[in-house]
Design a protein around this motif. Structure first.
Motif, PDB file in Angstrom:
ATOM      1  N   ARG A 112       8.955 -20.832  33.640  1.00  8.08           N
ATOM      2  CA  ARG A 112       7.513 -20.811  33.372  1.00  8.08           C
ATOM      3  C   ARG A 112       7.233 -20.287  31.963  1.00  8.08           C
ATOM      4  N   ASN A 113       7.943 -19.242  31.558  1.00 12.15           N
ATOM      5  CA  ASN A 113       7.766 -18.711  30.204  1.00 12.15           C
ATOM      6  C   ASN A 113       8.156 -19.743  29.155  1.00 12.15           C
ATOM      7  N   GLU A 114       9.281 -20.419  29.378  1.00 12.62           N
ATOM      8  CA  GLU A 114       9.725 -21.448  28.444  1.00 12.62           C
ATOM      9  C   GLU A 114       8.729 -22.599  28.383  1.00 12.62           C
ATOM     10  N   ALA A 115       8.228 -23.021  29.550  1.00 20.63           N
ATOM     11  CA  ALA A 115       7.273 -24.127  29.603  1.00 20.63           C
ATOM     12  C   ALA A 115       5.974 -23.755  28.891  1.00 20.63           C
ATOM     13  N   LYS A 116       5.509 -22.537  29.093  1.00 20.50           N
ATOM     14  CA  LYS A 116       4.267 -22.096  28.448  1.00 20.50           C
ATOM     15  C   LYS A 116       4.436 -22.090  26.931  1.00 20.50           C
ATOM     16  N   THR A 117       5.564 -21.581  26.460  1.00 17.98           N
ATOM     17  CA  THR A 117       5.841 -21.558  25.022  1.00 17.98           C
ATOM     18  C   THR A 117       5.891 -22.977  24.460  1.00 17.98           C
TER      19      THR A 117
ATOM     20  N   GLU B 102       3.097 -27.408  21.430  1.00 25.84           N
ATOM     21  CA  GLU B 102       2.610 -28.789  21.352  1.00 25.84           C
ATOM     22  C   GLU B 102       1.091 -28.837  21.206  1.00 25.84           C
ATOM     23  N   GLY B 103       0.440 -27.689  21.224  1.00 25.52           N
ATOM     24  CA  GLY B 103      -1.008 -27.641  21.068  1.00 25.52           C
ATOM     25  C   GLY B 103      -1.784 -27.819  22.354  1.00 25.52           C
ATOM     26  N   LYS B 104      -1.101 -27.772  23.494  1.00 26.59           N
ATOM     27  CA  LYS B 104      -1.784 -27.922  24.783  1.00 26.59           C
ATOM     28  C   LYS B 104      -2.642 -26.684  25.043  1.00 26.59           C
ATOM     29  N   GLY B 105      -3.741 -26.896  25.733  1.00 30.38           N
ATOM     30  CA  GLY B 105      -4.617 -25.794  26.111  1.00 30.38           C
ATOM     31  C   GLY B 105      -5.555 -25.345  25.002  1.00 30.38           C
ATOM     32  N   ARG B 106      -5.602 -26.089  23.899  1.00 29.82           N
ATOM     33  CA  ARG B 106      -6.457 -25.677  22.786  1.00 29.82           C
ATOM     34  C   ARG B 106      -7.578 -26.659  22.483  1.00 29.82           C
ATOM     35  N   ASP B 107      -7.698 -27.702  23.265  1.00 23.71           N
ATOM     36  CA  ASP B 107      -8.715 -28.714  23.018  1.00 23.71           C
ATOM     37  C   ASP B 107     -10.074 -28.184  23.460  1.00 23.71           C
TER      38      ASP B 107
ATOM     39  N   GLY C 243      -6.609 -23.494  32.112  1.00 27.82           N
ATOM     40  CA  GLY C 243      -5.859 -23.486  30.857  1.00 27.82           C
ATOM     41  C   GLY C 243      -4.723 -24.468  30.931  1.00 27.82           C
ATOM     42  N   ILE C 244      -3.543 -24.026  30.576  1.00 25.25           N
ATOM     43  CA  ILE C 244      -2.386 -24.907  30.636  1.00 25.25           C
ATOM     44  C   ILE C 244      -1.510 -24.599  31.849  1.00 25.25           C
ATOM     45  N   GLU C 245      -2.004 -23.774  32.744  1.00 24.13           N
ATOM     46  CA  GLU C 245      -1.190 -23.316  33.875  1.00 24.13           C
ATOM     47  C   GLU C 245      -0.694 -24.455  34.760  1.00 24.13           C
ATOM     48  N   ASP C 246      -1.514 -25.484  34.988  1.00 25.67           N
ATOM     49  CA  ASP C 246      -1.061 -26.608  35.807  1.00 25.67           C
ATOM     50  C   ASP C 246       0.117 -27.306  35.135  1.00 25.67           C
ATOM     51  N   GLY C 247       0.033 -27.482  33.833  1.00 30.66           N
ATOM     52  CA  GLY C 247       1.126 -28.100  33.096  1.00 30.66           C
ATOM     53  C   GLY C 247       2.369 -27.226  33.092  1.00 30.66           C
ATOM     54  N   VAL C 248       2.174 -25.920  32.990  1.00 32.66           N
ATOM     55  CA  VAL C 248       3.289 -24.975  33.009  1.00 32.66           C
ATOM     56  C   VAL C 248       4.007 -25.069  34.350  1.00 32.66           C
ATOM     57  N   ASP C 249       3.246 -25.026  35.446  1.00 31.66           N
ATOM     58  CA  ASP C 249       3.850 -25.109  36.774  1.00 31.66           C
ATOM     59  C   ASP C 249       4.606 -26.418  36.961  1.00 31.66           C
ATOM     60  N   SER C 250       3.999 -27.508  36.566  1.00 32.57           N
ATOM     61  CA  SER C 250       4.615 -28.815  36.729  1.00 32.57           C
ATOM     62  C   SER C 250       5.923 -28.917  35.944  1.00 32.57           C
TER      63      SER C 250
END
Length: 64
Positions: free
Chosen positions: A18-23, A28-33, A41-48
């Motif tokens: 999860r830490n690696e995915a969040k980083t 990649e700029g996710k969660g900043r739009d 936030g980007i938590e769904d993408g992190v989990d996936s």
């Protein structure tokens, strides 16, 4: 005695993934739009992303 944090080998690996995915997603700029409403936030993408890598990581650790 469990003091806190992940208690199983799978949970330890998942926390690292999860830490690696969040980083990775932040790089990649996710969660900043500002125009995209994403209450989690980007938590769904992190989990996936973390879940998609768990099986391989467990095998690499000799746990599957």
């Amino acid at each position: 005695m469990h003091v806190g944090g992940p208690a199983t080998p799978e949970a330890v690996i998942m926390a690292r993934l999860r830490n690696e995915a969040k980083t990775e997603l932040k790089a990649e700029g996710k969660g900043r739009d500002p125009f995209k409403v994403d209450f989690s936030g980007i938590e769904d993408g992190v989990d996936s992303l973390a879940k998609s890598r768990l099986k391989k990581a467990m095998a690499e650790a000799g746990l599957s």
